[in-house]
Scaffold this active site. Structure first.
Site, mmCIF file in Angstrom:
data_model
loop_
_atom_site.group_PDB
_atom_site.id
_atom_site.type_symbol
_atom_site.label_atom_id
_atom_site.label_comp_id
_atom_site.label_asym_id
_atom_site.label_seq_id
_atom_site.Cartn_x
_atom_site.Cartn_y
_atom_site.Cartn_z
ATOM 1 N N ASP A 91 9.657 37.285 10.057
ATOM 2 C CA ASP A 91 9.201 38.287 9.103
ATOM 3 C C ASP A 91 7.725 38.614 9.313
ATOM 4 O O ASP A 91 6.918 37.758 9.667
ATOM 5 C CB ASP A 91 9.413 37.746 7.686
ATOM 6 N N GLU A 145 10.426 41.268 13.321
ATOM 7 C CA GLU A 145 10.188 42.430 12.471
ATOM 8 C C GLU A 145 8.733 42.829 12.727
ATOM 9 O O GLU A 145 7.819 42.290 12.121
ATOM 10 C CB GLU A 145 10.403 42.114 10.992
#
EC number: 2.4.1.18
Length: 812
Positions: free
Chosen positions: A490, A543
């Site tokens: 993330d 990401e």
């Protein structure tokens, strides 16, 4: 991701009057030893008044003994005390003061059994605050100890060199028989400590944290308990508190293992299921209770204690792991169902999810599930993106072994498991990682690098070897201990750029004066390379929302080493185009074609993720313009376009049946919508898309290779039509697929496209079919291509394109 500023912790600035943790009830309903007839002890409820209690004393007084509630009562033999050797057992006063205050770095040097110099006696010292008396038992012989300090230090000499012994501790409510925590050697070896100092211990979780184990005494007796170890290099002292000492850590100071910064203690009698924390005297002189950074299990939030856990799970997914190790996912179908376990269907446990989620994912044809973070987090509204226990699956849905059961069930059904991982930052809760030993330990000490202003969180100090080791080992832990198949990392962009979301003057440049975070680059490279070395067939997914070069380039070629990257640019452009009225789309045609300019620069996943259906953005369905018919038709066309476009697929839960409302983590998906034929039609379409995707190699074999894609016509902005070919490495006659999508609000009759060769082409997909809730406008199942060149191709065919619809054609 969701990174609201959440602080659920409370700083522990001193000892509680009762010695109890502030967030749990009084545990003193445990059994207590009291005298019974015949000179023995029996068990009575601790809530009852003790026959030996002082006037006015209650069960809640801090004088309750610091002994395991499960400690067996001792018999009180009638034999007189044995005669102890006449040697000194005293200690310097300063050592005693430091010991009872919890500030001694090596309590084992003072407590436990030590040979007496100049004699064959052994000195045994015991720390038992609030005890009335302590007796050392060597076989049948009893040696009463002398009180050396009012804080509960006792000592006595016994004959022999390091004999086996036990300790009888007498409290106001009676005696307990215990094993000595301070007679054992450290449970970490020299190589473990060396690797920790170097930041290279790839199985860190096997030496830190809480581990039930059995140790052997010099006399051959077996002692069961739990070993605890924690990294707190700047702490002045560390004590253990938990169910085994009534949350009064005075009896359990831990020892420092030198320059490693590790504090360690073995607690006899403790076991699986015991709650615990570390009580740390920080460098700043303040006592704090901290959860274990390497806890394997926790209490259910909002409670914050760590829980001792030992797995006894038996895996049955060997066939899946063998297949995974032989799989190159770049050239395989990857269709990911992104799911938030707590709101897919509210109230399900890991075991219930294993049954229901697995069946649903298999039925709908997905190849993988991606779970929003499952590591423990205090605030449910963070969706798991503010992690407090990186080594513990959240206890909200069950135990770690029940999470293993979920993964095992998915694997046995042929479904891969990806987990979101958050190494970029962590929350400020005062009982967790922040200021762990009274100093910035896990976080960077300079707030210009150590704090994330957008999310109100701390940022990991990735330049510190032990912190890197904590995170690299954590990635390996999820693969090794839970058999996951991939991690989606993330907020990578926030890690890569020192000026990410910071004002001018609010960030520190690197050693070259640039904004690149060199420590983060090195950390990501190390993590990816180590995962791929140890777990063939694993996936590491970034990401990353910028144009950082080489995200999926191998580390030996200078890249970050990820296997895949989310294509955030494609997602934003595609959704922006599709949110516009069809009449305006011709002016934004380039948004849909631009992705092919950079499509092969990385190994991409096309994501319609949770981030796009929250915070007022609306559901995927509600992003589409027009009336309800147009919204549903547009969404069907968009999904078909996505499945045809180069790149692996990711779809957030609820989008597969066109959920009306945007996602709410505190409510289940709108499952009743599946009773509506229009929504059921979208679900049928996604199921068919996945089925075709898995069986048509042209759709996945060359996602990252220009040979797998060619435009038929990229320039028909006037009609809002996009047409292209997907190719596989097979015989051209069977290894090609023509994909035509009409994003106009009207259909097109007699629409000619070029095709690579003449003959009959089957219409294998039409999103306007009755089955999907459309008007069934199409080509009656096939078209005939003739030898008339068009669009630079040798043949062509005339099509009927439905409004807001997509068709796929395959050579018959």
């Amino acid at each position: 991701m969701n990174n609201g500023d959440v602080n659920n912790g409370t700083a522990r600035t001193g000892r509680l009057a009762t010695g109890l943790a502030p967030d749990r009830p009084n545990p003193r309903g445990a059994a207590t030893a009291v005298r019974n007839g015949g000179g023995r002890v029996a068990l009575a409820d601790r809530d009852a008044s003790s026959a030996s209690a002082q006037p006015g004393q209650t069960a809640d007084d801090p004088a309750v003994p610091s002994a395991p509630p499960s400690a067996p009562p001792s018999a009180l033999p009638a034999d007189p005390p044995a005669v102890a050797p006449a040697v000194s057992v005293d200690l310097p006063y300063d050592d005693l003061e430091r010991l009872v205050s919890g500030a001694h770095h090596d309590p084992h040097a003072l407590l436990g059994a030590h040979p007496h110099p100049g004699s064959d006696a052994t000195v045994v010292r015991v720390l038992r605050p609030d005890a009335r008396a302590v007796t050392v038992l060597v076989g049948p012989a009893r040696y009463p100890a002398t009180r050396l300090h009012s804080g509960g230090v006792f000592g006595v000499a016994v004959p022999g060199m390091l004999p086996d012994y036990r300790i009888e501790v007498t409290y106001p409510d009676g005696p307990y028989l215990i094993d000595d925590p301070y007679r054992h050697l450290p449970t970490l070896g020299e190589m473990d400590l060396h690797l920790i100092i170097e930041g290279r211990h790839e199985q860190l979780w096997k030496v830190l944290g809480a581990h039930p184990r059995a140790l052997t005494t010099p006399g051959g007796a077996t002692v069961t308990g739990v070993s605890f170890a924690v990294w707190a290099p700047s702490a002045r002292g560390v004590r253990l508190v938990g169910d085994f000492d009534f949350w009064d850590g005075r009896a359990f100071p831990m020892r420092s293992l030198g320059r490693s910064g590790i504090w360690e203690l073995f607690v006899p009698g403790a076991g699986t299921g015991a709650r615990y924390k570390y009580e740390i005297l920080g460098f700043d002189g303040i006592w704090r209770q901290k959860a274990d950074p390497l806890a394997f299990h926790t209490e259910v939030p909002p409670a914050t204690a760590s829980v001792v856990f030992a797995s006894d799970f038996t895996w049955n997914d060997g066939a899946w792991l063998d297949r995974r190790a032989r799989t190159a996912w770049r050239t395989e179908p990857v269709s990911v169902y992104e799911v938030h376990l707590g709101s897919w269907r509210r109230g399900l446990s890991y075991r219930e999810l294993a049954e229901e989620l697995t069946a649903y994912v298999v039925e709908n044809g997905f190849t993988h599930v991606e779970m929003l973070p499952v590591a423990e987090h205090p605030f449910g509204g963070s969706w798991g993106y503010q992690v407090s226990a990186y080594y513990a699956p959240t206890a909200r849905f069950g135990s770690p072994d029940e999470f293993r059961h979920l993964v095992d069930t998915l694997h046995r059904a042929g479904i891969g498991v990806i987990v979101d991982w958050v190494p970029a930052h962590f929350p400020r809760d005062t009982w967790a990682l922040g200021r762990f030993d009274g100093t910035p330990l896990y976080e960077h000490p300079d707030p210009r690098r150590g704090e994330q202003p957008d999310w109100g969180t701390y940022v990991f100090d990735l330049g510190r070897p032990e912190v890197r080791n904590f995170l690299v080992a954590n990635a390996l832990y999820w693969f090794e201990e839970f058999h996951i198949d991939g991690l989606r990392v993330d907020a990578v962009a926030s890690m890569l750029y020192l000026d990410y979301s910071r004002p001018e003057g609010g960030w520190l440049p690197n050693i070259h004066g640039g904004r690149e975070n060199l420590d983060a680059v090195s950390f990501l490279q190390e993590t990816n390379a180590t995962v791929y070395r140890r777990f063939p067939g694993a996936m590491m997914i970034a990401e990353e929302s910028t144009a950082w070069p080489g995200v999926t380039r191998p580390t030996h070629l200078g890249g970050l080493g990820f296997g895949f990257k989310w294509n955030m640019g494609w997602m934003h452009d595609t959704l922006d185009y599709n949110s516009r009225l069809p009449i305006h789309r011709m002016y934004h045609h380039h948004q849909m074609t631009f992705s092919m300019v950079y499509a092969y620069s990385e190994n991409f996943i096309l994501p319609f993720s949770h981030d796009e259906v929250v915070h007022g953005k609306g559901s995927l369905l509600r992003k589409m313009p027009g009336d309800r018919w147009a919204q549903l038709a547009n969404l069907r066309a968009l999904l078909a376009y996505m499945w045809a476009h180069p790149g692996k697929k990711l779809l957030f839960m609820g989008c597969e049946f066109a959920q009306d409302n945007e996602w709410n983590e505190s409510a289940s998906l709108e499952w009743p919508l599946l009773d509506d034929p229009a929504h059921a039609g979208v679900a049928d379409l996604v199921r068919d898309l996945n089925g075709l995707y898995r069986t048509v190699p042209a759709l996945y074999q060359h996602d990252a290779d220009p040979a797998g894609f060619s435009w038929i016509d990229a320039n028909d902005a006037e009609n809002n039509v996009f047409s292209f070919l997907r190719w596989s490495g097979e015989d051209p006659a069977g290894g090609v697929l023509a994909c035509v999508t009409n994003f106009a609000g009207i259909g097109h009759e007699g629409y000619r496209i070029g095709l690579p060769f003449p003959g009959r082409w089957r219409e294998i997909l039409n999103t306007d079919g009755y089955r999907y809730g459309g008007g069934n406008i199409g080509n009656l199942g096939s078209v005939q291509a003739v030898e008339e060149p068009h669009h630079g191709l040798d043949a062509s065919a005339t099509l009927t394109l439905p409004p807001l619809g997509a068709i796929w054609l395959s050579p018959a």
